[in-house]
Write a protein that holds these residues in place. Structure first.
Motif, mmCIF file in Angstrom:
data_model
loop_
_atom_site.group_PDB
_atom_site.id
_atom_site.type_symbol
_atom_site.label_atom_id
_atom_site.label_comp_id
_atom_site.label_asym_id
_atom_site.label_seq_id
_atom_site.Cartn_x
_atom_site.Cartn_y
_atom_site.Cartn_z
ATOM 1 N N SER A 226 21.829 -16.387 69.268
ATOM 2 C CA SER A 226 20.358 -16.840 69.930
ATOM 3 C C SER A 226 21.145 -18.022 70.782
ATOM 4 O O SER A 226 22.685 -18.118 71.186
ATOM 5 N N PRO A 227 20.615 -18.465 72.138
ATOM 6 C CA PRO A 227 21.020 -19.081 73.314
ATOM 7 C C PRO A 227 21.092 -20.626 72.882
ATOM 8 O O PRO A 227 20.140 -20.875 72.061
ATOM 9 N N SER A 228 21.957 -21.382 73.257
ATOM 10 C CA SER A 228 21.734 -22.514 72.664
ATOM 11 C C SER A 228 22.000 -23.673 74.337
ATOM 12 O O SER A 228 23.348 -23.633 74.236
ATOM 13 N N GLY A 229 21.040 -24.196 74.373
ATOM 14 C CA GLY A 229 21.193 -24.486 76.434
ATOM 15 C C GLY A 229 21.152 -23.577 77.097
ATOM 16 O O GLY A 229 20.712 -22.564 76.860
ATOM 17 N N THR A 230 21.549 -23.867 78.356
ATOM 18 C CA THR A 230 21.308 -22.888 79.684
ATOM 19 C C THR A 230 22.677 -21.896 80.206
ATOM 20 O O THR A 230 22.682 -21.143 79.914
ATOM 21 N N ASP A 231 23.771 -21.898 78.577
ATOM 22 C CA ASP A 231 25.174 -21.070 79.001
ATOM 23 C C ASP A 231 26.151 -21.429 77.579
ATOM 24 O O ASP A 231 26.985 -21.028 78.196
ATOM 25 N N THR A 232 25.375 -20.927 76.812
ATOM 26 C CA THR A 232 25.782 -21.656 75.171
ATOM 27 C C THR A 232 25.296 -20.451 74.309
ATOM 28 O O THR A 232 24.063 -20.436 74.575
ATOM 29 N N VAL A 233 25.515 -19.566 73.975
ATOM 30 C CA VAL A 233 25.095 -18.328 73.177
ATOM 31 C C VAL A 233 26.018 -19.246 71.329
ATOM 32 O O VAL A 233 27.224 -19.481 71.138
ATOM 33 N N THR A 234 25.470 -19.031 70.076
ATOM 34 C CA THR A 234 25.615 -19.312 69.338
ATOM 35 C C THR A 234 25.458 -17.764 68.407
ATOM 36 O O THR A 234 24.025 -17.920 67.864
ATOM 37 N N CYS A 235 26.466 -17.978 67.639
ATOM 38 C CA CYS A 235 26.286 -16.502 66.848
ATOM 39 C C CYS A 235 26.492 -17.015 65.706
ATOM 40 O O CYS A 235 28.082 -17.604 65.133
ATOM 41 N N HIS A 236 25.738 -16.483 65.009
ATOM 42 C CA HIS A 236 25.952 -16.580 63.294
ATOM 43 C C HIS A 236 27.004 -15.605 62.298
ATOM 44 O O HIS A 236 26.359 -14.279 62.272
ATOM 45 N N LEU A 237 27.672 -15.312 61.698
ATOM 46 C CA LEU A 237 28.197 -14.427 60.559
ATOM 47 C C LEU A 237 27.056 -14.447 58.971
ATOM 48 O O LEU A 237 27.963 -15.397 59.276
ATOM 49 N N ASP A 238 26.641 -12.500 58.810
ATOM 50 C CA ASP A 238 25.944 -13.451 57.846
ATOM 51 C C ASP A 238 26.121 -13.218 56.879
ATOM 52 O O ASP A 238 26.286 -14.048 55.920
ATOM 53 N N ASP A 239 27.425 -12.236 56.573
ATOM 54 C CA ASP A 239 27.757 -12.283 55.344
ATOM 55 C C ASP A 239 29.048 -12.523 55.169
ATOM 56 O O ASP A 239 30.191 -11.374 55.831
ATOM 57 N N PRO A 240 30.009 -13.893 54.283
ATOM 58 C CA PRO A 240 31.341 -14.302 54.305
ATOM 59 C C PRO A 240 31.776 -12.685 54.229
ATOM 60 O O PRO A 240 31.017 -11.830 53.184
ATOM 61 N N PRO A 241 32.937 -12.479 54.917
ATOM 62 C CA PRO A 241 34.591 -11.625 54.199
ATOM 63 C C PRO A 241 35.326 -12.238 52.843
ATOM 64 O O PRO A 241 35.091 -13.095 52.647
ATOM 65 N N GLU A 242 35.504 -11.140 52.230
ATOM 66 C CA GLU A 242 37.292 -11.431 51.486
ATOM 67 C C GLU A 242 37.856 -12.152 51.522
ATOM 68 O O GLU A 242 38.386 -13.033 51.797
ATOM 69 N N GLN A 243 38.513 -11.967 53.513
ATOM 70 C CA GLN A 243 39.323 -11.756 54.175
ATOM 71 C C GLN A 243 38.896 -11.943 55.439
ATOM 72 O O GLN A 243 38.184 -11.327 56.118
ATOM 73 N N LEU A 244 39.812 -13.111 56.047
ATOM 74 C CA LEU A 244 38.977 -13.973 57.948
ATOM 75 C C LEU A 244 40.070 -13.810 58.493
ATOM 76 O O LEU A 244 41.596 -14.266 58.305
ATOM 77 N N TYR A 245 40.800 -13.052 59.549
ATOM 78 C CA TYR A 245 42.122 -13.020 60.402
ATOM 79 C C TYR A 245 41.353 -13.438 61.719
ATOM 80 O O TYR A 245 40.289 -12.777 62.062
ATOM 81 N N VAL A 246 42.442 -14.418 62.354
ATOM 82 C CA VAL A 246 41.523 -15.017 63.458
ATOM 83 C C VAL A 246 42.867 -14.989 64.247
ATOM 84 O O VAL A 246 43.397 -15.705 64.027
ATOM 85 N N THR A 247 42.985 -14.689 65.446
ATOM 86 C CA THR A 247 44.639 -13.628 65.902
ATOM 87 C C THR A 247 44.283 -14.587 67.509
ATOM 88 O O THR A 247 43.194 -14.330 67.995
ATOM 89 N N GLU A 248 44.789 -14.755 67.436
ATOM 90 C CA GLU A 248 45.312 -15.419 69.464
ATOM 91 C C GLU A 248 46.463 -14.666 70.168
ATOM 92 O O GLU A 248 47.319 -15.187 69.922
ATOM 93 N N VAL A 249 46.435 -14.084 71.040
ATOM 94 C CA VAL A 249 47.269 -13.858 72.382
ATOM 95 C C VAL A 249 46.436 -14.401 73.906
ATOM 96 O O VAL A 249 46.120 -14.318 74.019
#
Length: 257
Positions: A226-249
């Motif tokens: 959903s939009p949040s304010g004029t320039d932000t989008v907020t998203c929720h991950l509905d189903d928690p996963p068994e494993q979560l990977y967040v990577t950054e390059v």
């Protein structure tokens, strides 16, 4: 009753010739102008199509660095009358605010500041950001290519590609051809967690193209956005996963004429 004299007949011929010539000249001018406008429109459309293909090549080369471990890549983009620049920051935050005492805290403040690569011909903008390509023109914005996180019940992968200026300045070039040099600057080790560690995951994106982010992320059935304010989008991950990977390059970008 006598007919027209020779002088009157000559004048009539001249007037008729002038009228016919004027009509022909007018028709030729109209056809020429409409044909020229059509040719210019076709040329501009072809130039934009070529730029889209060049941005897709750029995205593939960035993927070589971010996903396949290449140390660097260079992409040549023909600009004609357009410009190429590093745009205003897009801020991506991946977080889980529901942390209890003793819980891992790596998602409490996971914020990434990304400078998109922007092609601008004065009418149409093409934007590369985190693997996605947006097209923004007077007819409205479209998603040419989507960002590609993987949301799965067993394993979720959220890849962040942070493009930054190699010169620490806002780069902008307007030249016949620009070389985009990209170099891997930092790779963060993926974070994996057991089931239930993160069960309230949010992805927030703040961008001056938030409408396109909403259009893109809102298509994924794993997210509620959903939009949040004029320039932000907020998203929720509905189903928690068994494993979560967040990577950054982190990729340093330099624009060279």
């Amino acid at each position: 009753m006598s007919g027209p004299v020779d002088g009157e007949r000559g004048v009539s011929d001249i007037v008729g010739f002038v009228m016919v010539f004027g009509m022909i000249a007018t028709v030729v001018a109209i056809v020429s102008l409409s044909g020229l406008a059509g040719l210019e429109a076709a040329r501009d459309a072809q130039q934009t199509d070529n730029a889209v293909r060049a941005m897709e090549v750029l995205s593939d080369n960035m993927g070589d660095i971010a996903e396949r471990g290449a140390p660097s890549r260079a992409t040549e983009i023909s600009l004609e009358d357009a410009s190429l620049s590093l745009g205003e920051e897009t801020v991506v935050t991946v977080r889980d605010p529901d942390r209890g005492p003793g819980d891992p805290s790596f998602l409490e403040n996971r914020t990434h500041k990304i400078h998109p690569i922007v092609y601008d011909d004065g009418d149409t903008e093409l934007v590369y950001v985190m693997g996605a390509i947006f097209r923004d023109d007077p007819r409205g914005g479209t998603v040419v290519q989507s960002w590609s996180p993987v949301f799965d019940e067993e394993r979720t992968m959220i890849p962040v590609v942070t493009t930054v200026s190699a010169t620490d300045t806002r780069q902008q070039l307007q030249s016949s051809t620009v070389l985009v040099r990209a170099r891997a600057n930092e790779r963060l080790v993926p974070v994996a967690d057991d089931e239930g560690t993160y069960d309230d995951v949010w992805i927030n994106v703040t961008s001056d193209r938030s409408d396109l982010w909403l259009k893109m992320l809102g298509r994924d059935p794993a997210l509620t956005c959903s939009p949040s304010g004029t320039d932000t989008v907020t998203c929720h991950l509905d189903d928690p996963p068994e494993q979560l990977y967040v990577t950054e390059v982190r990729i340093a970008v330099e624009l060279k004429p």
